[in-house]
Design an enzyme around this catalytic site. Sequence first.
Site, PDB file in Angstrom:
ATOM      1  N   HIS A   1      -2.607 -13.584   1.273  1.00 20.88           N
ATOM      2  CA  HIS A   1      -1.419 -14.341   1.670  1.00 20.88           C
ATOM      3  C   HIS A   1      -1.219 -13.746   2.344  1.00 20.88           C
ATOM      4  CE1 HIS A   1       0.818 -11.590  -0.269  1.00 20.88           C
ATOM      5  NE2 HIS A   1       2.198 -11.445   0.662  1.00 20.88           N
TER       6      HIS A   1
HETATM    7  C1  UD1 Z   1       6.511 -13.630   1.068  1.00 20.29           C
HETATM    8  C2  UD1 Z   1       6.953 -12.620   1.932  1.00 20.29           C
HETATM    9  C3  UD1 Z   1       5.568 -11.271   1.474  1.00 20.29           C
HETATM   10  C4  UD1 Z   1       5.432 -11.828   0.027  1.00 20.29           C
HETATM   11  C5  UD1 Z   1       5.289 -12.933   0.153  1.00 20.29           C
HETATM   12  C6  UD1 Z   1       4.374 -12.637  -1.568  1.00 20.29           C
HETATM   13  C7  UD1 Z   1       8.170 -12.339   3.624  1.00 20.29           C
HETATM   14  C8  UD1 Z   1       8.464 -12.762   5.249  1.00 20.29           C
HETATM   15  N1  UD1 Z   1       7.184 -12.624   3.612  1.00 20.29           N
HETATM   16  O1  UD1 Z   1       4.848 -14.456   1.979  1.00 20.29           O
HETATM   17  O2  UD1 Z   1       6.354 -10.403   1.723  1.00 20.29           O
HETATM   18  O3  UD1 Z   1       4.548 -10.587   0.089  1.00 20.29           O
HETATM   19  O4  UD1 Z   1       6.334 -14.150  -0.120  1.00 20.29           O
HETATM   20  O5  UD1 Z   1       4.635 -13.953  -1.622  1.00 20.29           O
HETATM   21  O6  UD1 Z   1       9.372 -12.974   3.578  1.00 20.29           O
HETATM   22  N2  UD1 Z   1       5.067 -21.854   0.668  1.00 20.29           N
HETATM   23  C9  UD1 Z   1       4.724 -23.059  -0.960  1.00 20.29           C
HETATM   24  N3  UD1 Z   1       5.127 -22.348  -2.298  1.00 20.29           N
HETATM   25  C10 UD1 Z   1       5.682 -21.551  -2.773  1.00 20.29           C
HETATM   26  C11 UD1 Z   1       6.627 -20.548  -1.462  1.00 20.29           C
HETATM   27  C12 UD1 Z   1       6.048 -20.729  -0.286  1.00 20.29           C
HETATM   28  O7  UD1 Z   1       3.888 -24.128  -0.616  1.00 20.29           O
HETATM   29  O8  UD1 Z   1       6.172 -21.249  -3.894  1.00 20.29           O
HETATM   30  C13 UD1 Z   1       3.819 -22.205   1.418  1.00 20.29           C
HETATM   31  C14 UD1 Z   1       5.498 -22.676   2.359  1.00 20.29           C
HETATM   32  O9  UD1 Z   1       4.294 -23.408   2.368  1.00 20.29           O
HETATM   33  C15 UD1 Z   1       5.537 -21.655   2.819  1.00 20.29           C
HETATM   34  C16 UD1 Z   1       4.990 -20.668   2.980  1.00 20.29           C
HETATM   35  O10 UD1 Z   1       3.801 -20.536   1.440  1.00 20.29           O
HETATM   36  O11 UD1 Z   1       5.835 -22.577   4.581  1.00 20.29           O
HETATM   37  C17 UD1 Z   1       5.017 -19.548   3.210  1.00 20.29           C
HETATM   38  O12 UD1 Z   1       5.577 -18.504   2.865  1.00 20.29           O
HETATM   39  P1  UD1 Z   1       6.991 -17.711   3.049  1.00 20.29           P
HETATM   40  O13 UD1 Z   1       8.134 -17.884   1.932  1.00 20.29           O
HETATM   41  O14 UD1 Z   1       7.244 -17.832   4.736  1.00 20.29           O
HETATM   42  O15 UD1 Z   1       6.191 -16.741   3.017  1.00 20.29           O
HETATM   43  P2  UD1 Z   1       4.841 -15.903   2.361  1.00 20.29           P
HETATM   44  O16 UD1 Z   1       3.902 -16.209   2.610  1.00 20.29           O
HETATM   45  O17 UD1 Z   1       4.286 -16.206   0.719  1.00 20.29           O
END
Ligand code: UD1
Length: 350
Positions: A203
């Site tokens: 991820h």
């Molecule tokens: C985040 C953390 C990372 C951690 C990871 C664990 C930051 C910069 N990164 O990354 O350090 O290892 O979480 O999972 O804070 N999304 C969904 N559903 C959810 C959550 C996210 O659809 O429940 C999608 C959304 O489109 C979002 C994208 O995933 O924009 C990325 O999510 P984001 O929270 O920005 O970062 P992670 O890749 O989850």
Amino acid sequence: MLKILTVVGARPQFVKAAAVSRALAVHNARGGRPISEEIVHTGQHYDQGMSQVFFDEMEIPEPVVNLEIGGGTHGAATGAMLAGVEREILTRRPDRVLVYGDTNSTLAGALAAAKLRVPVAHVEAGLRSFNRQMPEEINRIVADHVSDLFFCPSEVSKIQLAREGITHGVHVVGDVMVDAVLHYRRKAVPPVAKDPFILATLHRAENTDDTGRLEAILRALGEAPLQVILPLHPRTREAMQRAGITVGGALRIIEPLTYFAMLGHLEACRFVITDSGGLQKEAYVLGKRCITLRDETEWTELVEIQANRLVGADPVKIRAAFDWADQSLPERELIYGDGRAGERIVELLT
Ligand code: UD1
């Protein structure tokens, strides 16, 4: 009564916060100086399977508020979290703010508290990958430099803080994720499939946002000698859809696992392939080798003792690591503590 405000938002933080909340409850039940905890959820992770199931399974106290800030650019999301956490601190008036790890929620929580001069305690302080291309590296550095109390998982992180001039309030307590694994492993839910398999997760932005890297990794996983089970993070699913990537061969994609199911898969798998920070340690604690799909790691001790091998997104290195990984780990030391980090943190908070 000492008032703690805990800020969480992303999946690994729920696991870490569970360990400390449990230790807090034990402390209060034993009649120590009473501590109250209010949890603020930024909403960074919002899918049921990425958030609520963790609160339910690990019986984490319900957040007093969910700021519902999921998605958006890093600046926009972190800024909105900063404003939201600040509001909560002003109304709830905690004595300390507790933040975990290295996500945007960590950064927002630490900064909001520091600006209001509320002491910040950072759990997982002092970790460094030395790669500033990672958003997590920026978050860690800034969070550490505005914190007051530092809970380090090992000596290496304490030394790193000292290199950056941080020497006061630093405590090596062990890793709260180890606490969680050791406590909850008896509740592990085994996988339904009985065939041998490799457990993979993927991820990190550096892998998902670069289509070339993403494709190379998924192709290499498809060529594994055993079935590869990949519980897919929504970020990766989106990236694959955007780039029109389909998978085949040994690779089997499933929905994100609950924590207890993840523990069951870790126990049952032959080895782990991941770009997650937490899973590298969880694999080690449960006696599995780990191939890490990154060019560097914060958990350098595991590479040194050859429990972990860094392969980046290089298909040749990934394939070459399969045989290495499919061997048992030698006798293990408790590198990241004895499962009592949460207890130590609670005592140090009072
Ligand atoms: C985040 C953390 C990372 C951690 C990871 C664990 C930051 C910069 N990164 O990354 O350090 O290892 O979480 O999972 O804070 N999304 C969904 N559903 C959810 C959550 C996210 O659809 O429940 C999608 C959304 O489109 C979002 C994208 O995933 O924009 C990325 O999510 P984001 O929270 O920005 O970062 P992670 O890749 O989850």
